[in-house]
Design an enzyme around this catalytic site. Structure first.
Site, PDB file in Angstrom:
ATOM      1  N   SER A   8       0.844  -1.197   0.000  1.00  0.00           N
ATOM      2  CA  SER A   8       0.000   0.000   0.000  1.00  0.00           C
ATOM      3  C   SER A   8       0.873   1.238   0.000  1.00  0.00           C
ATOM      4  O   SER A   8       0.377   2.352  -0.067  1.00  0.00           O
ATOM      5  CB  SER A   8      -0.898   0.000   1.237  1.00  0.00           C
ATOM      6  OG  SER A   8      -0.101  -0.037   2.395  1.00  0.00           O
TER       7      SER A   8
ATOM      8  N   HIS B 144      -4.218  -4.582  -3.826  1.00  0.00           N
ATOM      9  CA  HIS B 144      -4.071  -4.273  -2.399  1.00  0.00           C
ATOM     10  C   HIS B 144      -5.277  -4.737  -1.590  1.00  0.00           C
ATOM     11  O   HIS B 144      -6.376  -4.200  -1.727  1.00  0.00           O
ATOM     12  CB  HIS B 144      -3.869  -2.749  -2.241  1.00  0.00           C
ATOM     13  CG  HIS B 144      -3.769  -2.302  -0.822  1.00  0.00           C
ATOM     14  ND1 HIS B 144      -4.389  -1.175  -0.343  1.00  0.00           N
ATOM     15  CD2 HIS B 144      -3.122  -2.845   0.242  1.00  0.00           C
ATOM     16  CE1 HIS B 144      -4.129  -1.047   0.946  1.00  0.00           C
ATOM     17  NE2 HIS B 144      -3.367  -2.035   1.320  1.00  0.00           N
TER      18      HIS B 144
ATOM     19  N   GLU C  64      -7.995  -2.931  -3.788  1.00  0.00           N
ATOM     20  CA  GLU C  64      -7.638  -1.838  -4.699  1.00  0.00           C
ATOM     21  C   GLU C  64      -6.707  -2.377  -5.785  1.00  0.00           C
ATOM     22  O   GLU C  64      -5.710  -3.055  -5.481  1.00  0.00           O
ATOM     23  CB  GLU C  64      -6.953  -0.711  -3.927  1.00  0.00           C
ATOM     24  CG  GLU C  64      -7.903  -0.002  -2.980  1.00  0.00           C
ATOM     25  CD  GLU C  64      -7.219   1.030  -2.088  1.00  0.00           C
ATOM     26  OE1 GLU C  64      -7.832   2.069  -1.815  1.00  0.00           O
ATOM     27  OE2 GLU C  64      -6.077   0.780  -1.639  1.00  0.00           O
TER      28      GLU C  64
ATOM     29  N   ASN D  82      -6.543   4.061   2.281  1.00  0.00           N
ATOM     30  CA  ASN D  82      -5.619   4.525   3.322  1.00  0.00           C
ATOM     31  C   ASN D  82      -5.578   6.056   3.403  1.00  0.00           C
ATOM     32  O   ASN D  82      -5.308   6.620   4.466  1.00  0.00           O
ATOM     33  CB  ASN D  82      -4.205   3.979   3.092  1.00  0.00           C
ATOM     34  CG  ASN D  82      -4.076   2.539   3.569  1.00  0.00           C
ATOM     35  OD1 ASN D  82      -4.973   2.010   4.222  1.00  0.00           O
ATOM     36  ND2 ASN D  82      -2.967   1.901   3.229  1.00  0.00           N
TER      37      ASN D  82
HETATM   38  N1  3HC Z   1      -8.862 -12.695  10.617  1.00  0.00           N
HETATM   39  C1  3HC Z   1      -9.830 -13.364   9.931  1.00  0.00           C
HETATM   40  N2  3HC Z   1     -11.129 -13.281  10.248  1.00  0.00           N
HETATM   41  C2  3HC Z   1     -11.464 -12.488  11.271  1.00  0.00           C
HETATM   42  C3  3HC Z   1     -10.513 -11.759  12.008  1.00  0.00           C
HETATM   43  C4  3HC Z   1      -9.160 -11.896  11.640  1.00  0.00           C
HETATM   44  N3  3HC Z   1      -8.180 -11.234  12.255  1.00  0.00           N
HETATM   45  N4  3HC Z   1     -11.157 -11.053  12.982  1.00  0.00           N
HETATM   46  C5  3HC Z   1     -12.468 -11.328  12.835  1.00  0.00           C
HETATM   47  N5  3HC Z   1     -12.640 -12.179  11.811  1.00  0.00           N
HETATM   48  C6  3HC Z   1     -13.913 -12.719  11.311  1.00  0.00           C
HETATM   49  C7  3HC Z   1     -14.613 -13.520  12.372  1.00  0.00           C
HETATM   50  O1  3HC Z   1     -14.211 -14.883  12.324  1.00  0.00           O
HETATM   51  C8  3HC Z   1     -16.063 -13.353  11.993  1.00  0.00           C
HETATM   52  O2  3HC Z   1     -16.365 -14.236  10.949  1.00  0.00           O
HETATM   53  P1  3HC Z   1     -17.869 -14.795  10.791  1.00  0.00           P
HETATM   54  O3  3HC Z   1     -18.730 -13.642  10.430  1.00  0.00           O
HETATM   55  O4  3HC Z   1     -17.751 -15.794   9.681  1.00  0.00           O
HETATM   56  O5  3HC Z   1     -18.224 -15.387  12.103  1.00  0.00           O
HETATM   57  C9  3HC Z   1     -16.108 -11.925  11.400  1.00  0.00           C
HETATM   58  O6  3HC Z   1     -14.769 -11.603  11.036  1.00  0.00           O
HETATM   59  C10 3HC Z   1     -16.601 -10.928  12.398  1.00  0.00           C
HETATM   60  O7  3HC Z   1     -15.755 -11.023  13.538  1.00  0.00           O
HETATM   61  P2  3HC Z   1     -16.198 -10.724  15.040  1.00  0.00           P
HETATM   62  O8  3HC Z   1     -17.667 -11.023  15.182  1.00  0.00           O
HETATM   63  O9  3HC Z   1     -15.262 -11.414  15.964  1.00  0.00           O
HETATM   64  O10 3HC Z   1     -15.898  -9.207  15.248  1.00  0.00           O
HETATM   65  P3  3HC Z   1     -16.428  -7.948  14.510  1.00  0.00           P
HETATM   66  O11 3HC Z   1     -17.831  -8.104  14.047  1.00  0.00           O
HETATM   67  O12 3HC Z   1     -16.045  -6.853  15.419  1.00  0.00           O
HETATM   68  O13 3HC Z   1     -15.535  -7.853  13.180  1.00  0.00           O
HETATM   69  C11 3HC Z   1     -13.689  -7.006  11.991  1.00  0.00           C
HETATM   70  C12 3HC Z   1     -14.140  -7.789  13.216  1.00  0.00           C
HETATM   71  C13 3HC Z   1     -14.043  -7.777  10.725  1.00  0.00           C
HETATM   72  C14 3HC Z   1     -12.187  -6.847  12.091  1.00  0.00           C
HETATM   73  C15 3HC Z   1     -14.453  -5.620  11.974  1.00  0.00           C
HETATM   74  O14 3HC Z   1     -14.287  -5.001  13.210  1.00  0.00           O
HETATM   75  C16 3HC Z   1     -13.992  -4.693  10.903  1.00  0.00           C
HETATM   76  O15 3HC Z   1     -14.417  -4.763   9.763  1.00  0.00           O
HETATM   77  N6  3HC Z   1     -13.073  -3.739  11.268  1.00  0.00           N
HETATM   78  C17 3HC Z   1     -12.517  -2.775  10.345  1.00  0.00           C
HETATM   79  C18 3HC Z   1     -11.307  -3.381   9.696  1.00  0.00           C
HETATM   80  C19 3HC Z   1     -10.675  -2.440   8.718  1.00  0.00           C
HETATM   81  O16 3HC Z   1     -11.038  -1.287   8.573  1.00  0.00           O
HETATM   82  N7  3HC Z   1      -9.662  -2.935   8.001  1.00  0.00           N
HETATM   83  C20 3HC Z   1      -8.876  -2.146   7.075  1.00  0.00           C
HETATM   84  C21 3HC Z   1      -7.588  -1.821   7.731  1.00  0.00           C
HETATM   85  S1  3HC Z   1      -6.581  -0.811   6.707  1.00  0.00           S
HETATM   86  C22 3HC Z   1      -5.661  -1.900   5.809  1.00  0.00           C
HETATM   87  O17 3HC Z   1      -5.722  -3.087   5.958  1.00  0.00           O
HETATM   88  C23 3HC Z   1      -4.787  -1.304   4.769  1.00  0.00           C
HETATM   89  C24 3HC Z   1      -3.345  -1.721   4.935  1.00  0.00           C
HETATM   90  O18 3HC Z   1      -2.598  -1.155   3.856  1.00  0.00           O
HETATM   91  C25 3HC Z   1      -2.778  -1.304   6.256  1.00  0.00           C
END
Ligand code: 3HC
Length: 296
Positions: free
Chosen positions: A128, A149, A161, A200
């Protein structure tokens, strides 16, 4: 639904380079979609850890009734692990590199891949921070190189992306956009390289404003996160998200963006940098803006 264009290269065999959190989940996404996938890393223990974590994730999905045991076993069976980049690359139709965010390392990988993959293969980077022109330049096939990405956690997040650089061919973009759709993700196409891409850049604005509000004493970390979730409908607040992505990764992205733009506003926010330097990296170190020691 339109049938695939027979003149276009068909993508079956996937190579993912780098078995960290991103690379391992990206590999699983492709295996779940029916591709034969090799996950490659130079560190054998990283492959073993990735294999165990993915097996646990599939086991949890089966236990929750999200997929059948047979489906999980088939997908895991399509996944193989290797430390040998040349051999793993020799049959790949599509390679995605998710190694350390260091340009020198990525360029070494791309030069090696270019020598080892079949002529038709497309090479992508999950970076990214670096536009793919920076790695395409060390290959003999810049027209078949782009950014692809994924977001963390890659098994869950829908957005991918796809970023073209000036020499990426339209055919490469067409093939990659279709590939991203067939693995169940939502492709977002960027027609030019821009530091931080789209998501991002959006995330950075929210994060820096959250850090300003907190450091000037306007509101607590918990309340700023609560506002993002309950007023804006975000699944996580900006502080929770920094902890998920890692303070190290956040600082690295901001630093690389600054190096591209030269704009001091893009530098890592001072309090984020301080957290990083003190070793509070977020979930991965057990402590970030929140304490995860008890939940690990
Ligand atoms: N790995 C894989 N699966 C995961 C996980 C992980 N680390 N954490 C949670 N999950 C799965 C769970 O198993 C669950 O699956 P299911 O629906 O099949 O049961 C589902 O995600 C929902 O998990 P939870 O119920 O435990 O928890 P939440 O509902 O709070 O969801 C989350 C967790 C999906 C991480 C949610 O909070 C979310 O979407 N957060 C925002 C994440 C985000 O913005 N990511 C982008 C980051 S920026 C980036 O990546 C760019 C890079 O360049 C840095």
């Amino acid at each position: 639904m339109s049938s695939p264009d027979p003149s276009r290269p068909q993508i079956q065999r996937i190579l993912v380079v780098g078995a960290g959190a991103m690379g391992s989940q990206i590999a699983m996404v492709f295996a779940l979609a029916g591709h034969d996938v090799t996950l490659q890393d130079v560190i054998e223990s990283g492959l073993t850890r990735a294999g165990a974590q993915l097996a646990d994730r599939m086991g949890a999905a089966v236990a929750k009734g999200r997929m059948s045991q047979a489906c999980a076993e088939e997908a895991l069976g399509r996944l193989s692990f290797s430390t040998d980049l040349d051999q793993a690359a020799s049959t790949a139709d599509f390679v995605i590199e998710a190694a350390t965010e260091k340009l020198e390392i990525k360029q070494q990988i791309f030069a090696a891949l270019d020598r080892a993959v079949p002529a038709h293969a497309i090479l992508a980077t999950n970076s990214s921070t670096y536009g793919s022109s920076k790695v395409a330049s060390v290959t003999s096939r810049p027209e078949r190189v782009c950014n692809v990405h994924f977001f963390n956690p890659a098994l869950v997040m829908k957005c991918v992306e796809v970023v073209r650089h000036p020499q990426t061919s339209q055919e490469t973009i067409d093939v990659v956009m279709e590939l991203v759709r067939t693995i169940g993700k939502q492709p977002v196409l960027l027609n030019q390289e821009v530091p931080g891409f789209v998501a991002n850049r959006l995330m950075g604005v929210l994060r820096d404003e959250a850090l300003n509000l907190y450091s000037s004493g306007v509101a607590s970390i918990e309340d700023i996160d609560a506002a993002a979730k309950t007023a804006l409908g975000h699944p996580m607040g900006p502080f929770e998200l920094m902890d998920l992505v890692g303070l190290d990764v956040n600082c690295m992205i901001a630093q690389a963006t600054y190096e591209e733009t030269g704009d001091p506003a893009d530098l890592p926010h001072p309090i984020m940098q301080k957290m990083y330097e003190s070793g509070r990296l977020g979930r991965k170190s057990g402590m970030g803006w929140y304490n995860y020691e008890t939940t690990r």
